[in-house]
Design a protein around this motif. Structure first.
Motif, PDB file in Angstrom:
ATOM      1  N   VAL A 119       1.103  -2.291   2.495  1.00  0.00           N
ATOM      2  CA  VAL A 119       0.238  -2.946   1.516  1.00  0.00           C
ATOM      3  C   VAL A 119      -0.653  -3.992   2.192  1.00  0.00           C
ATOM      4  CG1 VAL A 119       1.809  -4.826   0.819  1.00  0.00           C
ATOM      5  CG2 VAL A 119       0.180  -3.912  -0.818  1.00  0.00           C
ATOM      6  N   LEU A 120      -0.155  -4.654   3.225  1.00  0.00           N
ATOM      7  CA  LEU A 120      -0.968  -5.652   3.923  1.00  0.00           C
ATOM      8  C   LEU A 120      -2.108  -5.009   4.699  1.00  0.00           C
ATOM      9  CD1 LEU A 120       1.742  -8.123   5.300  1.00  0.00           C
ATOM     10  CD2 LEU A 120       0.120  -8.536   3.438  1.00  0.00           C
ATOM     11  N   CYS A 121      -1.932  -3.767   5.104  1.00  0.00           N
ATOM     12  CA  CYS A 121      -2.962  -3.071   5.881  1.00  0.00           C
ATOM     13  C   CYS A 121      -3.979  -2.359   4.994  1.00  0.00           C
ATOM     14  CB  CYS A 121      -2.316  -2.068   6.839  1.00  0.00           C
ATOM     15  SG  CYS A 121      -1.386  -2.841   8.182  1.00  0.00           S
ATOM     16  N   GLY A 122      -3.818  -2.448   3.698  1.00  0.00           N
ATOM     17  CA  GLY A 122      -4.781  -1.823   2.792  1.00  0.00           C
ATOM     18  C   GLY A 122      -6.138  -2.502   2.871  1.00  0.00           C
ATOM     19  N   SER A 123      -7.179  -1.759   2.575  1.00  0.00           N
ATOM     20  CA  SER A 123      -8.535  -2.306   2.666  1.00  0.00           C
ATOM     21  C   SER A 123      -8.764  -3.368   1.592  1.00  0.00           C
ATOM     22  CB  SER A 123      -9.569  -1.188   2.527  1.00  0.00           C
ATOM     23  OG  SER A 123      -9.472  -0.578   1.253  1.00  0.00           O
ATOM     24  N   VAL A 124      -9.688  -4.290   1.883  1.00  0.00           N
ATOM     25  CA  VAL A 124     -10.042  -5.374   0.966  1.00  0.00           C
ATOM     26  C   VAL A 124     -11.518  -5.231   0.606  1.00  0.00           C
ATOM     27  CG1 VAL A 124     -10.240  -7.875   0.673  1.00  0.00           C
ATOM     28  CG2 VAL A 124      -8.334  -6.914   2.002  1.00  0.00           C
ATOM     29  N   PRO A 125     -11.861  -4.917  -0.649  1.00  0.00           N
ATOM     30  CA  PRO A 125     -13.273  -4.804  -1.030  1.00  0.00           C
ATOM     31  C   PRO A 125     -13.976  -6.153  -0.894  1.00  0.00           C
ATOM     32  CG  PRO A 125     -11.827  -3.841  -2.697  1.00  0.00           C
ATOM     33  CD  PRO A 125     -10.953  -4.620  -1.768  1.00  0.00           C
ATOM     34  N   TYR A 126     -15.123  -6.146  -0.232  1.00  0.00           N
ATOM     35  CA  TYR A 126     -15.902  -7.383  -0.074  1.00  0.00           C
ATOM     36  C   TYR A 126     -17.375  -6.994  -0.045  1.00  0.00           C
ATOM     37  CZ  TYR A 126     -17.869 -11.633   1.905  1.00  0.00           C
ATOM     38  OH  TYR A 126     -18.635 -12.758   2.126  1.00  0.00           O
ATOM     39  N   ARG A 127     -18.088  -7.382  -1.106  1.00  0.00           N
ATOM     40  CA  ARG A 127     -19.484  -7.004  -1.250  1.00  0.00           C
ATOM     41  C   ARG A 127     -19.595  -5.487  -1.115  1.00  0.00           C
ATOM     42  NH1 ARG A 127     -22.216 -12.153   2.023  1.00  0.00           N
ATOM     43  NH2 ARG A 127     -21.424 -13.740   0.544  1.00  0.00           N
ATOM     44  N   ARG A 128     -20.307  -4.984  -0.141  1.00  0.00           N
ATOM     45  CA  ARG A 128     -20.424  -3.533   0.002  1.00  0.00           C
ATOM     46  C   ARG A 128     -19.569  -2.998   1.143  1.00  0.00           C
ATOM     47  NH1 ARG A 128     -26.841  -2.920   0.222  1.00  0.00           N
ATOM     48  NH2 ARG A 128     -26.553  -4.884   1.375  1.00  0.00           N
ATOM     49  N   HIS A 129     -18.576  -3.795   1.549  1.00  0.00           N
ATOM     50  CA  HIS A 129     -17.730  -3.402   2.667  1.00  0.00           C
ATOM     51  C   HIS A 129     -16.300  -3.181   2.203  1.00  0.00           C
ATOM     52  CE1 HIS A 129     -20.881  -4.459   5.575  1.00  0.00           C
ATOM     53  NE2 HIS A 129     -21.068  -5.563   4.873  1.00  0.00           N
ATOM     54  N   GLU A 130     -15.571  -2.415   2.993  1.00  0.00           N
ATOM     55  CA  GLU A 130     -14.127  -2.276   2.837  1.00  0.00           C
ATOM     56  C   GLU A 130     -13.505  -2.881   4.089  1.00  0.00           C
ATOM     57  OE1 GLU A 130     -12.210  -1.025   0.342  1.00  0.00           O
ATOM     58  OE2 GLU A 130     -14.012  -0.828  -0.899  1.00  0.00           O
ATOM     59  N   LEU A 131     -13.046  -4.114   3.981  1.00  0.00           N
ATOM     60  CA  LEU A 131     -12.530  -4.837   5.140  1.00  0.00           C
ATOM     61  C   LEU A 131     -11.091  -4.422   5.419  1.00  0.00           C
ATOM     62  CD1 LEU A 131     -13.856  -8.407   4.217  1.00  0.00           C
ATOM     63  CD2 LEU A 131     -14.977  -6.651   5.608  1.00  0.00           C
TER      64      LEU A 131
END
Length: 210
Positions: free
Chosen positions: A130-142
């Motif tokens: 779960v910690l390695c899941g992507s984080v939506p930020y503006r138009r990016h998937e961090l």
């Protein structure tokens, strides 16, 4: 009697006023003990919780985000803050699910303490995922990785709490050296050297930064 009535009439509102003030004051203290960015408790509150709950048998978990500096340098500090906030929420949710408590130690370092699950490797594997899941930020998937270290307390006395924390930290560092993932430390004896009272390799030691 006429002199006592006004006093009796005002005693109730005064008591309520002081009660409300006391509640507000306690909330201000609690807020000050929390990290202003993530809302997680800090190290002091975390240690107090662990000391209260140690008799139940705890697993101490140390977490460090991988490649976080690269993300900050690439996308900026606002993106880094978004990752920290999301990672904190994910860790807190995982810890709560296991009857535990999570905290931010500083920077991209976090800690949790949970009641011992029936199968610790599965619990740590789910946390890492779960910690390695992507984080939506503006138009990016961090994306960042995570290194997770755990130590199951083995009836250590109060004086052994620092050693237990050290073992969890060492396990986290072992996971980081192997490229991320999770690791469990076994036995109460620290396996790594110290520099100025801290594990060699931690930030602030002459052994270098992670």
């Amino acid at each position: 009697m006429s002199l006592l009535l006004p006093v009796a009439a005002t005693a109730g509102p005064l008591a309520v006023g002081w009660s409300v003030h006391g509640l507000w004051f306690r909330r201000q203290i609690e807020r000050a003990r929390r990290d202003p960015l993530t809302g997680l408790p800090g190290r002091t509150a975390f240690l107090a919780w662990v000391r209260r709950m140690r008799a139940q048998g705890l697993v101490l978990v140390w977490v460090d985000l991988d490649r976080f500096k690269v993300l900050n340098d690439t996308h900026g500090h606002a993106a880094g803050d978004a990752v920290l906030v999301t990672s904190a929420a994910r860790l807190a949710g995982w810890a709560e699910h296991h009857g535990g408590y999570a905290a931010r130690l500083g920077g991209d370092e976090f800690a949790a303490a949970i009641t011992a699950p029936s199968h610790l490797p599965d619990a740590l594997g789910s946390l890492h995922e779960v910690l390695c899941g992507s984080v939506p930020y503006r138009r990016h998937e961090l994306r960042v990785g995570a290194s997770v270290g755990a130590y199951r307390e083995e009836g250590l006395a109060e004086s052994g709490l620092g050693r237990a924390m050290r073992r969890a930290d060492e396990a986290m560092y072992a996971a980081k050296r192997s490229g991320g993932g999770w690791c469990i430390a076994h036995g109460p004896i620290p396996s790594m050297t110290t520099t100025n009272g801290r594990r060699t390799g931690r930030r602030g030691t002459s052994g270098g930064a992670r």
